[in-house]
Scaffold this motif. Structure first.
Motif, PDB file in Angstrom:
ATOM      1  N   THR A 238      50.358  13.335  35.916  1.00 58.45           N
ATOM      2  CA  THR A 238      50.184  12.947  37.306  1.00 58.45           C
ATOM      3  C   THR A 238      51.235  13.651  38.161  1.00 58.45           C
ATOM      4  N   ASP A 239      51.172  13.431  39.467  1.00 59.70           N
ATOM      5  CA  ASP A 239      52.197  13.960  40.372  1.00 59.70           C
ATOM      6  C   ASP A 239      53.479  13.134  40.325  1.00 59.70           C
ATOM      7  N   GLU A 240      53.432  11.987  39.622  1.00 53.96           N
ATOM      8  CA  GLU A 240      54.588  11.083  39.583  1.00 53.96           C
ATOM      9  C   GLU A 240      55.701  11.644  38.703  1.00 53.96           C
ATOM     10  N   VAL A 241      56.862  11.854  39.302  1.00 56.20           N
ATOM     11  CA  VAL A 241      58.036  12.357  38.583  1.00 56.20           C
ATOM     12  C   VAL A 241      58.715  11.187  37.882  1.00 56.20           C
ATOM     13  N   VAL A 242      58.964  11.325  36.592  1.00 55.34           N
ATOM     14  CA  VAL A 242      59.618  10.254  35.832  1.00 55.34           C
ATOM     15  C   VAL A 242      61.041  10.620  35.428  1.00 55.34           C
ATOM     16  N   GLY A 243      61.459  11.840  35.728  1.00 53.92           N
ATOM     17  CA  GLY A 243      62.833  12.223  35.408  1.00 53.92           C
ATOM     18  C   GLY A 243      63.124  13.664  35.755  1.00 53.92           C
ATOM     19  N   ARG A 244      64.395  13.924  35.944  1.00 53.34           N
ATOM     20  CA  ARG A 244      64.867  15.288  36.174  1.00 53.34           C
ATOM     21  C   ARG A 244      66.121  15.477  35.335  1.00 53.34           C
ATOM     22  N   VAL A 245      66.224  16.643  34.708  1.00 52.53           N
ATOM     23  CA  VAL A 245      67.388  16.944  33.870  1.00 52.53           C
ATOM     24  C   VAL A 245      67.957  18.283  34.302  1.00 52.53           C
ATOM     25  N   GLU A 246      69.275  18.303  34.539  1.00 53.48           N
ATOM     26  CA  GLU A 246      69.928  19.571  34.875  1.00 53.48           C
ATOM     27  C   GLU A 246      70.197  20.321  33.578  1.00 53.48           C
ATOM     28  N   ASN A 247      69.794  21.589  33.550  1.00 57.26           N
ATOM     29  CA  ASN A 247      69.956  22.426  32.368  1.00 57.26           C
ATOM     30  C   ASN A 247      71.298  23.133  32.396  1.00 57.26           C
TER      31      ASN A 247
ATOM     32  N   ILE B 269      44.235  24.076  18.436  1.00 54.73           N
ATOM     33  CA  ILE B 269      45.462  24.120  17.635  1.00 54.73           C
ATOM     34  C   ILE B 269      45.165  23.626  16.220  1.00 54.73           C
ATOM     35  N   PRO B 270      46.085  23.873  15.261  1.00 54.08           N
ATOM     36  CA  PRO B 270      45.889  23.359  13.909  1.00 54.08           C
ATOM     37  C   PRO B 270      45.795  21.829  13.915  1.00 54.08           C
ATOM     38  N   GLY B 271      44.962  21.281  13.054  1.00 55.83           N
ATOM     39  CA  GLY B 271      44.707  19.848  13.022  1.00 55.83           C
ATOM     40  C   GLY B 271      45.851  18.989  12.536  1.00 55.83           C
ATOM     41  N   ASN B 272      46.890  19.585  11.937  1.00 53.62           N
ATOM     42  CA  ASN B 272      48.012  18.784  11.440  1.00 53.62           C
ATOM     43  C   ASN B 272      49.094  18.552  12.493  1.00 53.62           C
ATOM     44  N   ILE B 273      48.877  19.018  13.705  1.00 54.79           N
ATOM     45  CA  ILE B 273      49.873  18.883  14.775  1.00 54.79           C
ATOM     46  C   ILE B 273      49.975  17.426  15.214  1.00 54.79           C
ATOM     47  N   THR B 274      51.206  16.947  15.416  1.00 54.21           N
ATOM     48  CA  THR B 274      51.429  15.553  15.792  1.00 54.21           C
ATOM     49  C   THR B 274      52.261  15.390  17.067  1.00 54.21           C
ATOM     50  N   ASN B 275      52.730  16.485  17.654  1.00 48.10           N
ATOM     51  CA  ASN B 275      53.569  16.403  18.849  1.00 48.10           C
ATOM     52  C   ASN B 275      53.270  17.570  19.774  1.00 48.10           C
ATOM     53  N   VAL B 276      53.214  17.290  21.084  1.00 44.93           N
ATOM     54  CA  VAL B 276      52.945  18.348  22.061  1.00 44.93           C
ATOM     55  C   VAL B 276      53.766  18.145  23.321  1.00 44.93           C
ATOM     56  N   ILE B 277      53.971  19.247  24.051  1.00 49.48           N
ATOM     57  CA  ILE B 277      54.544  19.243  25.398  1.00 49.48           C
ATOM     58  C   ILE B 277      53.681  20.175  26.235  1.00 49.48           C
ATOM     59  N   ILE B 278      53.259  19.696  27.409  1.00 52.06           N
ATOM     60  CA  ILE B 278      52.519  20.515  28.375  1.00 52.06           C
ATOM     61  C   ILE B 278      53.530  20.975  29.418  1.00 52.06           C
ATOM     62  N   SER B 279      53.528  22.263  29.765  1.00 43.70           N
ATOM     63  CA  SER B 279      54.460  22.750  30.778  1.00 43.70           C
ATOM     64  C   SER B 279      53.833  23.866  31.602  1.00 43.70           C
ATOM     65  N   ASP B 280      54.530  24.213  32.685  1.00 42.32           N
ATOM     66  CA  ASP B 280      54.090  25.348  33.495  1.00 42.32           C
ATOM     67  C   ASP B 280      54.794  26.626  33.050  1.00 42.32           C
ATOM     68  N   GLY B 281      55.524  26.547  31.923  1.00 50.77           N
ATOM     69  CA  GLY B 281      56.244  27.702  31.403  1.00 50.77           C
ATOM     70  C   GLY B 281      57.569  27.923  32.097  1.00 50.77           C
ATOM     71  N   ASN B 282      57.897  27.028  33.020  1.00 47.82           N
ATOM     72  CA  ASN B 282      59.125  27.171  33.791  1.00 47.82           C
ATOM     73  C   ASN B 282      59.924  25.870  33.695  1.00 47.82           C
ATOM     74  N   HIS B 283      59.943  25.069  34.737  1.00 50.10           N
ATOM     75  CA  HIS B 283      60.777  23.866  34.723  1.00 50.10           C
ATOM     76  C   HIS B 283      60.016  22.604  35.103  1.00 50.10           C
ATOM     77  N   HIS B 284      58.708  22.562  34.823  1.00 49.56           N
ATOM     78  CA  HIS B 284      57.895  21.373  35.054  1.00 49.56           C
ATOM     79  C   HIS B 284      57.133  21.084  33.769  1.00 49.56           C
ATOM     80  N   GLN B 285      57.199  19.830  33.302  1.00 54.22           N
ATOM     81  CA  GLN B 285      56.576  19.550  32.009  1.00 54.22           C
ATOM     82  C   GLN B 285      56.371  18.070  31.786  1.00 54.22           C
ATOM     83  N   SER B 286      55.594  17.768  30.724  1.00 55.06           N
ATOM     84  CA  SER B 286      55.497  16.403  30.212  1.00 55.06           C
ATOM     85  C   SER B 286      56.720  16.178  29.325  1.00 55.06           C
ATOM     86  N   GLY B 287      56.932  14.938  28.925  1.00 51.70           N
ATOM     87  CA  GLY B 287      57.892  14.681  27.861  1.00 51.70           C
ATOM     88  C   GLY B 287      57.227  14.985  26.528  1.00 51.70           C
ATOM     89  N   ASP B 288      57.931  14.759  25.432  1.00 50.97           N
ATOM     90  CA  ASP B 288      57.329  14.905  24.106  1.00 50.97           C
ATOM     91  C   ASP B 288      56.210  13.879  23.976  1.00 50.97           C
TER      92      ASP B 288
END
Length: 176
Positions: free
Chosen positions: A130-139, A97-116
């Motif tokens: 990790t496999d540890e769930v830290v939160g769930r949000v209803e969309n 990615i470009p070197g000036n990037i300061t924020n990322v989110i990793i996801s499965d493209g669906n409804h599983h992801q890291s936070g910011d």
């Protein structure tokens, strides 16, 4: 001049407090060019940070069939979520990615992801979800997004280079 990797402010002067820059804010760990100009007793400076592309490495929970990286910088230049698809390489998914990037989110493209995740610009980074769930949000569409605990690892270099161009009248009397 090589300076410590965690320095975020510098002042450049000619050995006299009367002729010096204000505090110059620089990005820790990134090489930069600073041009100092003088008009009478007024000293100005411009900073040009040297940024090269970086690689983001991600390890995700078992069962993810695809991995995406959504990223943005401090000026809100970004990908559209879910971002760009990452490529598996030796147990980690990777994307340059470009070197000036300061924020990322990793996801499965669906409804599983890291936070910011805040990252250092210009530095390769390793993220492990990790496999540890830290939160769930209803969309709004009644689906649920699951957030996973994420560890961020990177290495700041011990030092980086600061290049300064100063007025010729300062001769060899330049201090940082």
């Amino acid at each position: 001049l090589e300076i410590p990797g965690d320095v975020s402010k510098v002042i450049i002067n000619n050995g006299s407090a009367a002729l010096q820059t204000d505090d110059l804010v620089i990005t820790p760990g990134l090489d930069c060019n600073i041009t100092v100009t003088q008009s009478g007793n007024v000293v100005d400076a411009t900073i040009d940070t040297i940024v090269e592309d970086v690689v983001v490495h991600a390890k995700v929970p078992a069962g993810w069939s695809e991995v995406y990286l959504h990223y943005w910088d401090d000026h809100q230049n970004s990908t559209t979520f879910p971002g760009e698809k990452m490529t598996l390489n030796g147990g980690y998914y990777e994307l340059t990615i470009p070197g000036n990037i300061t924020n990322v989110i990793i996801s499965d493209g669906n409804h599983h992801q890291s936070g910011d995740q805040k990252i250092y610009a210009g530095k390769d980074v390793w993220l492990e979800l990790t496999d540890e769930v830290v939160g769930r949000v209803e969309n709004d569409d009644a689906t649920v997004t699951t957030y996973y605990k994420t560890t961020v690892k990177y290495t700041l270099s011990a030092g980086y280079k600061l290049h300064a161009s100063v007025p010729a009248s300062w001769k060899d009397d330049v201090y940082l």
